[in-house]
Design an enzyme around this catalytic site. Sequence first.
Site, PDB file in Angstrom:
ATOM      1  N   ASP A 148       5.562   1.351  -1.523  1.00 46.54           N
ATOM      2  CA  ASP A 148       5.119   0.959   0.370  1.00 46.54           C
ATOM      3  C   ASP A 148       5.432  -0.481   0.856  1.00 46.54           C
ATOM      4  O   ASP A 148       5.969  -1.008   0.079  1.00 46.54           O
ATOM      5  CB  ASP A 148       2.720   0.124  -0.541  1.00 46.54           C
ATOM      6  CG  ASP A 148       2.283   0.985   0.906  1.00 46.54           C
ATOM      7  OD1 ASP A 148       2.569   0.508   1.585  1.00 46.54           O
ATOM      8  OD2 ASP A 148       0.638  -0.405   0.425  1.00 46.54           O
ATOM      9  N   ASN A 159      -1.998  10.029   3.555  1.00 45.97           N
ATOM     10  CA  ASN A 159      -1.178  10.356   4.551  1.00 45.97           C
ATOM     11  C   ASN A 159      -1.753  10.960   6.054  1.00 45.97           C
ATOM     12  O   ASN A 159      -0.692  10.287   7.481  1.00 45.97           O
ATOM     13  CB  ASN A 159       0.333   9.578   4.770  1.00 45.97           C
ATOM     14  CG  ASN A 159       0.721   8.518   3.631  1.00 45.97           C
ATOM     15  OD1 ASN A 159       1.123   8.410   2.082  1.00 45.97           O
ATOM     16  ND2 ASN A 159      -0.434   7.930   3.421  1.00 45.97           N
TER      17      ASN A 159
HETATM   18  C1  IPE Z   1       0.646   4.944  -0.817  1.00 39.31           C
HETATM   19  O1  IPE Z   1       0.207   3.876  -0.055  1.00 39.31           O
HETATM   20  C2  IPE Z   1       0.911   6.186  -1.135  1.00 39.31           C
HETATM   21  C3  IPE Z   1       2.539   5.813  -0.683  1.00 39.31           C
HETATM   22  C4  IPE Z   1       3.032   4.947  -0.468  1.00 39.31           C
HETATM   23  C5  IPE Z   1       2.648   7.397   0.064  1.00 39.31           C
HETATM   24  P1  IPE Z   1      -0.743   4.087   1.468  1.00 39.31           P
HETATM   25  O2  IPE Z   1      -0.139   2.916   2.343  1.00 39.31           O
HETATM   26  O3  IPE Z   1      -0.944   5.698   2.046  1.00 39.31           O
HETATM   27  O4  IPE Z   1      -1.641   3.607   0.757  1.00 39.31           O
HETATM   28  P2  IPE Z   1      -3.305   2.328   1.327  1.00 39.31           P
HETATM   29  O5  IPE Z   1      -3.467   3.259   2.717  1.00 39.31           O
HETATM   30  O6  IPE Z   1      -2.456   0.559   1.271  1.00 39.31           O
HETATM   31  O7  IPE Z   1      -4.215   2.595   0.030  1.00 39.31           O
HETATM   32  C1  IPE Z   2       5.098   3.365   2.437  1.00 39.90           C
HETATM   33  O1  IPE Z   2       5.084   2.343   3.885  1.00 39.90           O
HETATM   34  C2  IPE Z   2       5.340   4.697   3.312  1.00 39.90           C
HETATM   35  C3  IPE Z   2       4.192   5.644   3.124  1.00 39.90           C
HETATM   36  C4  IPE Z   2       3.214   5.552   2.830  1.00 39.90           C
HETATM   37  C5  IPE Z   2       4.611   6.777   3.733  1.00 39.90           C
HETATM   38  P1  IPE Z   2       3.591   1.811   5.044  1.00 39.90           P
HETATM   39  O2  IPE Z   2       3.717   2.986   5.692  1.00 39.90           O
HETATM   40  O3  IPE Z   2       1.975   2.272   4.660  1.00 39.90           O
HETATM   41  O4  IPE Z   2       3.557   0.029   4.794  1.00 39.90           O
HETATM   42  P2  IPE Z   2       2.430  -0.502   5.712  1.00 39.90           P
HETATM   43  O5  IPE Z   2       1.976  -0.819   4.259  1.00 39.90           O
HETATM   44  O6  IPE Z   2       1.474  -0.295   6.716  1.00 39.90           O
HETATM   45  O7  IPE Z   2       3.262  -2.065   5.298  1.00 39.90           O
HETATM   46 MG    MG Z   3       0.537   1.185   3.179  1.00 41.70          MG
END
Ligand code: IPE
Ligand code: IPE
Ligand code: MG
Length: 240
Positions: A20, A68
């Site tokens: 993340d 997602n």
């Molecule tokens: C969790 O990250 C899912 C992945 C890293 C694939 P998210 O960014 O989707 O999680 P939330 O929305 O902060 O809980």
């Molecule tokens: C994790 O990074 C990747 C996926 C969930 C696909 P994020 O895209 O959630 O990155 P932040 O949390 O918005 O910084």
């Molecule tokens: Mg995220």
Amino acid sequence: MALHAKQDNPMPQHIAIIMDGNGRWAKKRLLPRTAGHAAGAETFRKIALYCREIGVKYLTVYAFSTENWKRPQEEVSKIMSLMKDYLLEAIRDMQKNHVRINFFGDLSALSPELQALAAEAGKESEIYADSQVNMCINYGSRDEILRAARKWASHCAQTGEDPDSLTADSFSRLLYSGDIPDPDLIIRPGGELRISNFLLWQAAYAELYFTDVLWPDFDERELDKAIEAFQARNRRYGGI
Ligand code: IPE
Ligand code: IPE
Ligand code: MG
């Protein structure tokens, strides 16, 4: 690169990572969020190779959750196209490095091209036994548990087996992670202190490690730190 954590202390056999912080990494650099996903994909490659090098047998990474899909279409498409590029490279990389690649999640929602690449990557690397990467795509732990429950229900309906004969072990085997041990260590970079629907069943006794470092900035040294923290924990499993 050598492991700095003490090798004589117990090493986690299975590490799981919630990758993340890609979007925030990009935002800090005034780049589009998708640039963060590209940087995150590179970090994944680096960390997967490092895990193999230091003898972590299983690495499970959360790449795309069942939630997602809520993101803007443009971002979802870019993530899917990165997955495709990655899978093509992964097939080559794995041959070279003897890493088995496996997928957790409902891949039927992916494009036929991506599904074919995933099947190919899985098949080509089936022969490797020392090191395994489990890539979670369209993965959600509640979905995984529901699927397992449905599988058990239909098995009982078809065979007449007593539903009460189900045990924690036999239920575990119905999950995507069926034949591999539970994670010893779950790492979440990116600063959020939550599990976000990841390995809810398997995490029962995992050690949790959170860091503010954003995933694209995560490196071998950060993994060493997480392993050192793990080695300092006292795992009691309910005992004393
Ligand atoms: C969790 O990250 C899912 C992945 C890293 C694939 P998210 O960014 O989707 O999680 P939330 O929305 O902060 O809980
Ligand atoms: C994790 O990074 C990747 C996926 C969930 C696909 P994020 O895209 O959630 O990155 P932040 O949390 O918005 O910084
Ligand atoms: Mg995220």
